[in-house]
Design a protein around this motif. Structure first.
Motif, PDB file in Angstrom:
ATOM      1  N   THR A 120     -28.243  -1.887  -9.434  1.00  0.00           N
ATOM      2  CA  THR A 120     -29.104  -2.355 -10.530  1.00  0.00           C
ATOM      3  C   THR A 120     -28.580  -1.926 -11.888  1.00  0.00           C
ATOM      4  O   THR A 120     -29.071  -2.395 -12.907  1.00  0.00           O
ATOM      5  CB  THR A 120     -30.528  -1.793 -10.355  1.00  0.00           C
ATOM      6  N   GLY A 121     -27.614  -1.023 -11.888  1.00  0.00           N
ATOM      7  CA  GLY A 121     -27.076  -0.534 -13.156  1.00  0.00           C
ATOM      8  C   GLY A 121     -27.747   0.733 -13.633  1.00  0.00           C
ATOM      9  O   GLY A 121     -27.284   1.361 -14.578  1.00  0.00           O
ATOM     10  N   ASP A 122     -28.833   1.137 -12.988  1.00  0.00           N
ATOM     11  CA  ASP A 122     -29.542   2.352 -13.368  1.00  0.00           C
ATOM     12  C   ASP A 122     -29.647   3.243 -12.135  1.00  0.00           C
ATOM     13  O   ASP A 122     -30.126   2.808 -11.074  1.00  0.00           O
ATOM     14  CB  ASP A 122     -30.932   2.001 -13.900  1.00  0.00           C
ATOM     15  N   ASP A 124     -31.577   5.831 -11.468  1.00  0.00           N
ATOM     16  CA  ASP A 124     -32.946   6.104 -11.027  1.00  0.00           C
ATOM     17  C   ASP A 124     -33.556   4.908 -10.310  1.00  0.00           C
ATOM     18  O   ASP A 124     -34.268   5.061  -9.314  1.00  0.00           O
ATOM     19  CB  ASP A 124     -33.818   6.494 -12.221  1.00  0.00           C
ATOM     20  N   VAL A 125     -33.285   3.705 -10.801  1.00  0.00           N
ATOM     21  CA  VAL A 125     -33.807   2.496 -10.152  1.00  0.00           C
ATOM     22  C   VAL A 125     -33.155   2.320  -8.782  1.00  0.00           C
ATOM     23  O   VAL A 125     -33.815   1.914  -7.818  1.00  0.00           O
ATOM     24  CB  VAL A 125     -33.585   1.254 -11.051  1.00  0.00           C
ATOM     25  N   ASN A 126     -31.863   2.653  -8.677  1.00  0.00           N
ATOM     26  CA  ASN A 126     -31.191   2.575  -7.378  1.00  0.00           C
ATOM     27  C   ASN A 126     -31.831   3.536  -6.378  1.00  0.00           C
ATOM     28  O   ASN A 126     -32.039   3.177  -5.214  1.00  0.00           O
ATOM     29  CB  ASN A 126     -29.705   2.897  -7.524  1.00  0.00           C
ATOM     30  N   GLU A 127     -32.133   4.756  -6.816  1.00  0.00           N
ATOM     31  CA  GLU A 127     -32.783   5.727  -5.933  1.00  0.00           C
ATOM     32  C   GLU A 127     -34.163   5.234  -5.503  1.00  0.00           C
ATOM     33  O   GLU A 127     -34.539   5.354  -4.336  1.00  0.00           O
ATOM     34  CB  GLU A 127     -32.904   7.091  -6.629  1.00  0.00           C
TER      35      GLU A 127
END
Length: 172
Positions: A120-122, A124-127
């Motif tokens: 996703t490029g972020d 925290d969003v990936n986690e």
């Protein structure tokens, strides 16, 4: 559902057909007057008198979450739901008598080393996406277990073939 709908429609037609004058004199204004005259229900349940938005209630929920080591949510009612889930799964009679039955066994899942499959490029969003994917898999596993239990139950009722050797076939 269609049968119930038909039965209800038939019941309304029959009831109305017997006394149409009783139902015709009820208007919107009369119906509102009847609502105001409804008796007040007095409850003996002390939980009915709680003010869930009071500061004391919020403080109590936060205190309980601290004692149970449950993360807090900005909405105290969401925290309360988490507390309820924790209490119902971890503090019931079965769990208290055999704690190993509720505590997850095995090695921890290496979340940090797992590939999400997309980026996703972020970070925290990936986690968060990894966690949501694992929770979804857990829900699917629970659903599959429930489906399997239903199949076993149904098969125990229906899968009881009786063999008639004289006829040379299996069945009832």
């Amino acid at each position: 559902v269609e049968v119930l709908d038909w039965l209800l429609g038939c019941a309304v037609r029959l009831e109305y057909g017997e006394k149409p004058e009783t139902f015709n004199k009820v208007t919107k204004n009369n119906a509102n007057d009847d609502k105001e005259e409804a008796p007040k229900v007095v409850s003996s349940n002390p939980l009915d008198n709680l003010d869930f938005s009071s500061s004391e209630f919020r403080a109590g929920v936060e205190n309980l979450a601290d004692k149970l080591k449950i993360g807090k949510h900005p909405d105290h009612l969401v925290t309360l739901v988490s507390i309820c889930n924790f209490v119902s799964t971890r503090l019931n009679q079965r769990a208290l008598s055999d704690p190993a039955s509720v505590v997850a066994q095995g090695e921890p899942f290496p979340l940090k080393n797992t590939d999400l499959g997309f980026d996703t490029g972020d970070k925290d969003v990936n986690e968060a996406a990894k966690i949501l994917r694992l929770l979804h898999i857990q829900d699917l596993r629970t659903l599959q277990t429930q489906i399997n239990e239903c199949i076993v139950t149904i098969q125990s009722i229906t899968a009881n073939p009786k063999t008639d050797t004289r006829l040379g076939k299996v069945g009832r």
